[in-house]
Design an enzyme around this catalytic site. Structure first.
Site, mmCIF file in Angstrom:
data_model
loop_
_atom_site.group_PDB
_atom_site.id
_atom_site.type_symbol
_atom_site.label_atom_id
_atom_site.label_comp_id
_atom_site.label_asym_id
_atom_site.label_seq_id
_atom_site.Cartn_x
_atom_site.Cartn_y
_atom_site.Cartn_z
ATOM 1 N N TYR A 45 -1.885 -0.402 11.267
ATOM 2 C CA TYR A 45 -1.897 -0.907 9.928
ATOM 3 C C TYR A 45 -0.804 -0.816 8.782
ATOM 4 O O TYR A 45 -0.108 -1.922 8.460
ATOM 5 C CB TYR A 45 -3.135 -0.504 9.083
ATOM 6 N N LYS A 57 2.164 -3.433 7.350
ATOM 7 C CA LYS A 57 2.265 -3.574 5.926
ATOM 8 C C LYS A 57 3.776 -3.144 5.596
ATOM 9 O O LYS A 57 4.550 -4.048 4.789
ATOM 10 C CB LYS A 57 1.358 -2.704 5.012
ATOM 11 N N ALA A 94 2.145 0.380 9.644
ATOM 12 C CA ALA A 94 3.360 -0.136 10.135
ATOM 13 C C ALA A 94 3.402 -1.788 9.969
ATOM 14 O O ALA A 94 4.723 -2.272 9.546
ATOM 15 C CB ALA A 94 3.473 0.195 11.559
ATOM 16 N N THR A 142 0.835 -1.252 -0.134
ATOM 17 C CA THR A 142 -0.034 0.168 0.221
ATOM 18 C C THR A 142 0.799 1.164 -0.165
ATOM 19 O O THR A 142 2.000 1.352 0.477
ATOM 20 C CB THR A 142 -0.884 -0.067 1.385
ATOM 21 N N ASP A 143 0.077 2.244 -0.557
ATOM 22 C CA ASP A 143 0.743 3.627 -0.322
ATOM 23 C C ASP A 143 1.124 4.045 1.144
ATOM 24 O O ASP A 143 1.818 5.020 1.307
ATOM 25 C CB ASP A 143 0.114 4.785 -1.456
ATOM 26 N N GLU A 144 0.317 3.616 2.001
ATOM 27 C CA GLU A 144 0.474 4.183 3.310
ATOM 28 C C GLU A 144 1.724 3.713 3.934
ATOM 29 O O GLU A 144 2.060 4.494 4.851
ATOM 30 C CB GLU A 144 -0.875 3.569 4.064
HETATM 31 P P1 NAD Z 1 -10.037 -6.927 2.430
HETATM 32 O O1 NAD Z 1 -10.044 -6.545 3.860
HETATM 33 O O2 NAD Z 1 -11.084 -6.671 1.685
HETATM 34 O O3 NAD Z 1 -10.119 -8.344 2.266
HETATM 35 C C1 NAD Z 1 -8.803 -9.111 2.954
HETATM 36 C C2 NAD Z 1 -9.114 -10.624 2.776
HETATM 37 O O4 NAD Z 1 -7.991 -11.421 3.406
HETATM 38 C C3 NAD Z 1 -10.389 -11.149 3.488
HETATM 39 O O5 NAD Z 1 -11.076 -12.017 2.249
HETATM 40 C C4 NAD Z 1 -9.877 -12.037 4.606
HETATM 41 O O6 NAD Z 1 -11.050 -13.251 4.973
HETATM 42 C C5 NAD Z 1 -8.510 -12.307 4.342
HETATM 43 N N1 NAD Z 1 -7.786 -12.631 5.388
HETATM 44 C C6 NAD Z 1 -7.521 -11.807 6.544
HETATM 45 N N2 NAD Z 1 -6.567 -12.309 7.510
HETATM 46 C C7 NAD Z 1 -6.513 -13.768 6.877
HETATM 47 C C8 NAD Z 1 -5.565 -14.636 7.248
HETATM 48 N N3 NAD Z 1 -4.831 -14.757 8.677
HETATM 49 N N4 NAD Z 1 -5.254 -15.853 6.757
HETATM 50 C C9 NAD Z 1 -6.083 -15.930 5.440
HETATM 51 N N5 NAD Z 1 -6.955 -14.958 4.844
HETATM 52 C C10 NAD Z 1 -7.014 -13.912 5.683
HETATM 53 O O7 NAD Z 1 -8.822 -6.337 1.977
HETATM 54 P P2 NAD Z 1 -8.844 -5.438 0.591
HETATM 55 O O8 NAD Z 1 -8.980 -4.111 0.769
HETATM 56 O O9 NAD Z 1 -9.171 -6.458 -0.638
HETATM 57 O O10 NAD Z 1 -6.974 -5.528 0.608
HETATM 58 C C11 NAD Z 1 -6.448 -6.407 -0.148
HETATM 59 C C12 NAD Z 1 -4.815 -6.201 -0.043
HETATM 60 O O11 NAD Z 1 -4.627 -5.029 -0.704
HETATM 61 C C13 NAD Z 1 -4.619 -5.982 1.346
HETATM 62 O O12 NAD Z 1 -3.051 -6.601 1.683
HETATM 63 C C14 NAD Z 1 -4.226 -4.396 1.316
HETATM 64 O O13 NAD Z 1 -3.386 -4.001 2.484
HETATM 65 C C15 NAD Z 1 -3.896 -3.995 -0.113
HETATM 66 N N6 NAD Z 1 -4.287 -2.694 -0.435
HETATM 67 C C16 NAD Z 1 -5.506 -2.434 -0.039
HETATM 68 C C17 NAD Z 1 -5.938 -0.993 -0.696
HETATM 69 C C18 NAD Z 1 -7.215 -0.788 -0.497
HETATM 70 O O14 NAD Z 1 -7.601 0.483 -0.995
HETATM 71 N N7 NAD Z 1 -8.248 -1.493 -0.118
HETATM 72 C C19 NAD Z 1 -5.114 -0.411 -1.363
HETATM 73 C C20 NAD Z 1 -3.483 -0.777 -1.324
HETATM 74 C C21 NAD Z 1 -3.312 -1.963 -0.994
HETATM 75 O O1 DAU Z 2 -4.026 4.180 0.745
HETATM 76 C C1 DAU Z 2 -4.184 2.878 0.610
HETATM 77 C C2 DAU Z 2 -5.015 2.292 2.012
HETATM 78 O O2 DAU Z 2 -6.420 2.791 1.565
HETATM 79 C C3 DAU Z 2 -5.219 0.804 2.092
HETATM 80 O O3 DAU Z 2 -3.999 0.340 2.301
HETATM 81 C C4 DAU Z 2 -6.175 0.576 3.201
HETATM 82 O O4 DAU Z 2 -6.367 -0.906 3.303
HETATM 83 C C5 DAU Z 2 -7.395 1.102 2.853
HETATM 84 O O5 DAU Z 2 -8.202 0.669 3.875
HETATM 85 C C6 DAU Z 2 -7.385 2.417 2.637
HETATM 86 O O6 DAU Z 2 -7.006 3.409 3.844
HETATM 87 P P1 DAU Z 2 -7.712 4.454 4.097
HETATM 88 O O7 DAU Z 2 -7.579 4.668 5.657
HETATM 89 O O8 DAU Z 2 -7.169 5.746 3.339
HETATM 90 O O9 DAU Z 2 -9.178 4.284 3.498
HETATM 91 P P2 DAU Z 2 -10.696 4.404 4.363
HETATM 92 O O10 DAU Z 2 -11.589 3.990 3.461
HETATM 93 O O11 DAU Z 2 -10.871 3.977 5.930
HETATM 94 O O12 DAU Z 2 -10.618 6.212 4.518
HETATM 95 C C7 DAU Z 2 -10.404 7.069 3.437
HETATM 96 C C8 DAU Z 2 -10.325 8.565 3.886
HETATM 97 O O13 DAU Z 2 -11.869 8.586 4.473
HETATM 98 C C9 DAU Z 2 -9.435 8.620 4.870
HETATM 99 O O14 DAU Z 2 -8.717 10.095 4.797
HETATM 100 C C10 DAU Z 2 -10.262 8.633 6.462
HETATM 101 C C11 DAU Z 2 -11.823 9.147 5.693
HETATM 102 N N1 DAU Z 2 -12.763 8.496 6.629
HETATM 103 C C12 DAU Z 2 -13.034 7.102 6.396
HETATM 104 C C13 DAU Z 2 -13.966 6.669 7.078
HETATM 105 C C14 DAU Z 2 -14.000 5.304 7.158
HETATM 106 C C15 DAU Z 2 -13.899 9.401 6.964
HETATM 107 O O15 DAU Z 2 -13.845 10.755 6.836
HETATM 108 N N2 DAU Z 2 -14.833 9.016 7.718
HETATM 109 C C16 DAU Z 2 -14.955 7.452 7.709
HETATM 110 O O16 DAU Z 2 -15.936 7.149 8.119
#
Ligand code: NAD
Ligand code: DAU
Length: 342
Positions: free
Chosen positions: A148, A152, A150, A123-125
């Site tokens: 989270y 990653k 940290a 992730t970019d985080e």
């Molecule tokens: P998500 O939370 O929707 O899905 C996570 C999946 O992992 C779920 O199906 C869960 O059952 C499975 N899982 C969790 N713990 C597990 C374990 N111990 N063993 C086996 N399976 C397990 O997540 P997402 O949003 O689809 O993110 C997927 C990946 O992409 C993550 O690694 C996340 O860090 C990364 N990522 C997400 C975003 C985003 O915006 N959502 C952006 C950049 C990177």
């Molecule tokens: O940047 C990549 C990341 O994006 C991934 O690595 C994470 O897995 C994914 O969850 C996401 O993280 P963010 O914390 O950026 O996403 P979130 O959807 O939780 O929040 C997006 C923005 O909106 C953030 O600035 C927080 C804000 N927010 C979020 C929630 C849930 C609100 O203002 N209100 C809310 O209720």
């Protein structure tokens, strides 16, 4: 080719599996997923009968089950993670177990199996909050600010170590904020859309000026499939959408499309340590020849349509006790008064 996908019942993993099965006729996919609260077999209901697809319910931190699931696989695409920042602030324990220990278990098993590629999805985080106009490049340092992020960053370091120490052919990808179908409704965008559909307000953190870089999940899935073929082991690739928006601006766009009044946005206390801005430079991926396909405005409108059409998917998720308990805890409804956003 047989690939092990971890976390394939989640948001991005399920979109990736659907894409790769459609794009590659001769592929077999083993989906290793524990089905945590974020994992949902409904996300892949349409392909569950495909004989090229098989789901193994197991924890990525279990070395025995991981080794069994990986047997005969040529490549690994590792999505499984605890992924929600707010939950990591409430309780970092599961983030360390899955994101750090689980990743090491997978890297060890992949080494024993001598897989040809290991895509570590990050992730970019990990770059932390990015000031000014800078966009993070793959050479930038790691300054994670939430538990989270940290966890990653730690997993990225383990992936790097597996490449340097053991020559495991690892590619790390760092993506920005994804949006699209099948995203669990605790994340900002699906929470916003589904709350509006339920006639409930959207809780905007702090001043709403935090900036996120939005990436359509189908572009992310395609970029990962592309890197599986074209990426160089040992390298890191940013995957960004290059659509930077302040949170307030994102809410305004969604309100406009859904015709929701401003009074349906409420200000709530800020997320502790809330990163102000993420922004990725993804020219390395583009130079390799990858082209993003989906214009942001169209993808956003289609995403809203999807949640409108798929109440059967998200309503049951929001009705579970676990979701309600998390929502109460996170937003302290009834104890912290919501104030109307201007
Ligand atoms: P998500 O939370 O929707 O899905 C996570 C999946 O992992 C779920 O199906 C869960 O059952 C499975 N899982 C969790 N713990 C597990 C374990 N111990 N063993 C086996 N399976 C397990 O997540 P997402 O949003 O689809 O993110 C997927 C990946 O992409 C993550 O690694 C996340 O860090 C990364 N990522 C997400 C975003 C985003 O915006 N959502 C952006 C950049 C990177
Ligand atoms: O940047 C990549 C990341 O994006 C991934 O690595 C994470 O897995 C994914 O969850 C996401 O993280 P963010 O914390 O950026 O996403 P979130 O959807 O939780 O929040 C997006 C923005 O909106 C953030 O600035 C927080 C804000 N927010 C979020 C929630 C849930 C609100 O203002 N209100 C809310 O209720």
């Amino acid at each position: 080719m047989k690939i092990l996908v971890t976390g394939g019942l989640g948001f991005i993993g399920s979109n990736f599996i659907r894409h790769i099965l459609f794009a590659e006729k001769n592929i077999r996919v083993v989906n290793l997923d524990l089905q945590t609260y974020a994992g949902n077999p409904e996300n892949l209901k349409d392909i569950a009968g495909d004989e090229r697809y098989f789901w193994v319910r197991a924890d990525i931190s279990d070395p025995v089950l991981v080794a069994q699931a990986m047997a005969g696989c040529d490549a690994v695409v590792h999505f499984a993670a605890e992924s929600h920042v707010d939950r990591s602030i409430l309780d970092p324990g599961p983030f360390l177990k899955t994101n750090v220990i689980g990743t090491q278990v997978l890297l060890d098993a992949a080494r024993a199996e001598k897989v040809a590629r290991f895509i570590h999805v990050s992730t970019d985080e990990v770059y932390g909050s990015i000031p000014g106009k800078h966009r993070s490049t793959e050479k930038d340092g790691l300054f994670p600010n939430s538990p989270y992020a940290a966890s990653k960053a730690a997993s990225d370091c383990l992936a790097r170590a597996a490449f340097v120490t053991h020559q495991l052919p690892v590619i790390t990808t760092r993506a920005s904020n994804n949006f699209g179908p099948y995203q669990y409704p605790e994340k900002a965008l699906p929470l916003m859309i589904t709350n509006f559909l339920e006639g409930k307000p959207y809780p905007l953190y702090g001043d709403g000026l935090n900036i996120r870089d939005w990436l359509y999940v189908k572009d992310h899935a395609e970029a990962i499939a592309f890197l599986l073929q074209k990426g160089t082991p040992g390298e890191i690739y940013n995957i960004g959408g290059e659509t930077s928006l302040k949170n307030k601006e994102m809410v305004a766009r969604v309100r406009e499309i859904m015709k929701i009044p401003a009074s349906m946005v409420t200000r709530v206390p800020d997320r502790p340590g809330h990163d102000r801005r993420y922004a990725l430079n993804d020219s390395k991926l583009r130079r390799l020849g990858f082209k993003f396909k989906y214009p942001f405005e169209e993808a956003l409108a289609q995403t809203i349509e999807w949640y409108k059409a798929r109440e059967d998917w998200w309503r049951p998720l929001k009705q579970t006790g676990g979701y309600a308990a998390y929502y109460q805890k996170q937003y302290k409804k009834g104890t912290v008064p919501f104030s109307r956003a201007s």
